[in-house]
Design an enzyme around this catalytic site. Structure first.
Site, PDB file in Angstrom:
ATOM      1  N   ARG A  15      -2.057 -37.578  -5.868  1.00 33.87           N
ATOM      2  CA  ARG A  15      -2.436 -36.684  -6.690  1.00 33.87           C
ATOM      3  C   ARG A  15      -1.615 -35.319  -6.660  1.00 33.87           C
ATOM      4  NH1 ARG A  15      -8.466 -36.731  -4.650  1.00 33.87           N
ATOM      5  NH2 ARG A  15      -7.714 -36.788  -2.937  1.00 33.87           N
ATOM      6  N   LYS A  75      -5.460 -31.459  -1.681  1.00 34.74           N
ATOM      7  CA  LYS A  75      -6.173 -31.727  -0.338  1.00 34.74           C
ATOM      8  C   LYS A  75      -5.770 -30.931   0.631  1.00 34.74           C
ATOM      9  CE  LYS A  75      -8.099 -34.549   0.947  1.00 34.74           C
ATOM     10  NZ  LYS A  75      -9.761 -34.655   0.937  1.00 34.74           N
ATOM     11  N   TYR A  94      -9.156 -28.367  -2.186  1.00 34.64           N
ATOM     12  CA  TYR A  94     -10.221 -28.803  -1.339  1.00 34.64           C
ATOM     13  C   TYR A  94     -10.027 -28.362   0.247  1.00 34.64           C
ATOM     14  CZ  TYR A  94     -11.959 -31.990  -4.906  1.00 34.64           C
ATOM     15  OH  TYR A  94     -12.792 -32.696  -5.866  1.00 34.64           O
ATOM     16  N   HIS A  96     -12.461 -28.547   2.849  1.00 33.89           N
ATOM     17  CA  HIS A  96     -13.417 -29.330   3.896  1.00 33.89           C
ATOM     18  C   HIS A  96     -13.174 -28.837   5.338  1.00 33.89           C
ATOM     19  CE1 HIS A  96     -14.592 -32.353   0.787  1.00 33.89           C
ATOM     20  NE2 HIS A  96     -13.160 -32.522   0.501  1.00 33.89           N
ATOM     21  N   GLU A 118     -14.808 -27.853  -3.351  1.00 34.19           N
ATOM     22  CA  GLU A 118     -15.900 -28.240  -2.988  1.00 34.19           C
ATOM     23  C   GLU A 118     -17.327 -27.407  -2.650  1.00 34.19           C
ATOM     24  OE1 GLU A 118     -14.295 -27.721   1.283  1.00 34.19           O
ATOM     25  OE2 GLU A 118     -13.603 -28.446  -0.684  1.00 34.19           O
ATOM     26  N   ASP A 270     -14.898 -36.882   4.990  1.00 37.42           N
ATOM     27  CA  ASP A 270     -14.101 -35.745   4.709  1.00 37.42           C
ATOM     28  C   ASP A 270     -14.935 -34.479   5.439  1.00 37.42           C
ATOM     29  OD1 ASP A 270     -11.802 -35.718   3.310  1.00 37.42           O
ATOM     30  OD2 ASP A 270     -12.793 -35.991   1.205  1.00 37.42           O
TER      31      ASP A 270
END
Length: 378
Positions: A15, A75, A94, A96, A118, A270
């Protein structure tokens, strides 16, 4: 503002953080966008499209990180990217962080403003930047689970939908949120027998109504979970506590009692996973076997369908990105409670309570660090 879009480097992460359409809008608003060469290639977005939209194509990730005031990714950064961190940089992606102490250390040590997709919230208090990828991952979980059930992949050789004269497979979904409801939609569409477990009885009532009673609902407790997974052909972990580590709902003992060749897909991986035997895997090596049960625990599942995933993700992230670019991070945090909720690290201080609790660290609300502005939420 100078906005940088590096190519993703996590295993098989295909992505990209901004589309050409997003670049066009940012440039029209007076911003500079630096896109690493071939950053969008695996999402079927070419350098020519980015250039036509007004982006500057940069030959190396180092230069994108070095020159950008805000870096936009998909990510969480991996260890080779930590060296690019510097004080005052804004990172929008993101993160995480709950199970990732080393990344947290690096962001804090370099005083990076880390804004995590998130944990950003909207007016309704939901997680708008997590939703699109949860939709993709939920639907994919059944797809990959069905594939893993094939004998050549270590599974029991069960067709989820069955055929006339042969019963369908049993699918158990842990969690009735976005991931769980999307998984249920696909599993029911395939003709499987689907049981969904959730702690909220009101949510179970909603889902029973949504799916017209075709879904078996079960209140979440260890006894019910143990019985359900014992009889399952496919178990999907779809539990989320925003920003925090996922609770371990399925124990090692429960896994040992499952059918040999059954499959677990832990979408919660995740955030550390909700299956005790789960550990993170990659698209290159996606599954492993414990006690005869196939575990699929890829931490970036939507990367397998990057064109769909990139478009879905950037549809959601772009309004927040545009506000951050227009106002600057500090003013945007002051004025927008939703963006403030997304801030996990700020000026060397951890600002996300669930991450702090998961890692046993001190934390401080970002509102105390930047002061108060408006009360609006995007």
């Amino acid at each position: 503002m100078i906005i940088g879009v590096p190519r993703e480097v996590k295993d098989h992460e295909s992505r990209v953080g901004v589309t050409p359409a997003g670049v066009h809008a940012l440039v029209a608003a007076g911003h500079t966008v630096l896109v690493e060469h071939n950053a969008g290639e695996l999402s079927a977005l070419t350098d020519d499209e980015y250039q036509a939209a007004g982006a500057e194509i940069v030959g190396s990730a180092h230069d994108v990180w070095r020159l950008a005031e805000m870096v936009v990714k998909v990510k969480e950064p991996i260890e080779p990217e930590y060296r690019h961190f510097r004080e005052g940089m804004v990172l929008f992606t993101y993160l995480h962080l709950a199970p990732m102490t080393e990344l947290t250390d690096a962001l804090l040590a370099n005083k990076v403003t880390g804004i995590a997709y998130e944990t950003v919230r909207d007016r309704a208090g939901t997680l708008p930047l997590l939703t699109p990828m949860s939709e993709v991952a939920g639907r994919m979980s059944v797809q990959v689970g069905a594939a893993c059930l094939e004998k050549e992949r270590g599974g029991r050789g069960v067709l989820l939908g069955g055929v006339p004269g042969v019963p369908p497979g049993n699918v158990v979904i842990l969690g009735g949120g976005v991931v769980g409801s999307n998984a249920a939609r696909v599993a029911l569409g395939l003709g499987a027998r689907v049981t969904l477990v959730d702690v909220s009885l009101n949510r179970l009532r909603e889902l029973d109504d949504i799916f017209g009673g075709r879904l078996y609902t079960l209140a979440s407790n260890s006894y019910n979970i143990g019985r359900a997974v014992r009889d399952a052909d496919l178990v999907i972990g779809a539990v989320l506590i925003p920003g925090a580590s996922a609770p371990k709902l399925v124990t090692r003992t429960m896994v040992a009692k499952m059918k040999k060749g059954a499959v677990i897909v832990d979408v919660a991986i995740d955030q550390g996973g909700c299956i005790e035997t789960a550990r993170p895997t990659t698209h290159s090596d996606p599954s492993f076997v414990v006690d005869g049960v196939v575990h699929y625990c890829v931490t970036n599942m939507p990367a397998a369908v990057p064109n769909t995933s990139t478009l879905a993700l950037t549809n959601a992230t772009f309004p927040y990105l545009l506000k951050l670019a227009k106002l600057g991070a500090k003013s945007a945090i002051q004025e927008d409670q939703g963006i403030a909720a997304g801030v996990n690290t700020f000026n060397g201080i951890l600002t996300c309570k669930p991450v702090a609790e998961s890692q046993h660290r001190d934390w401080q609300p970002v509102s105390e660090l930047v002061g108060h502005g408006g009360e609006g939420v995007s």
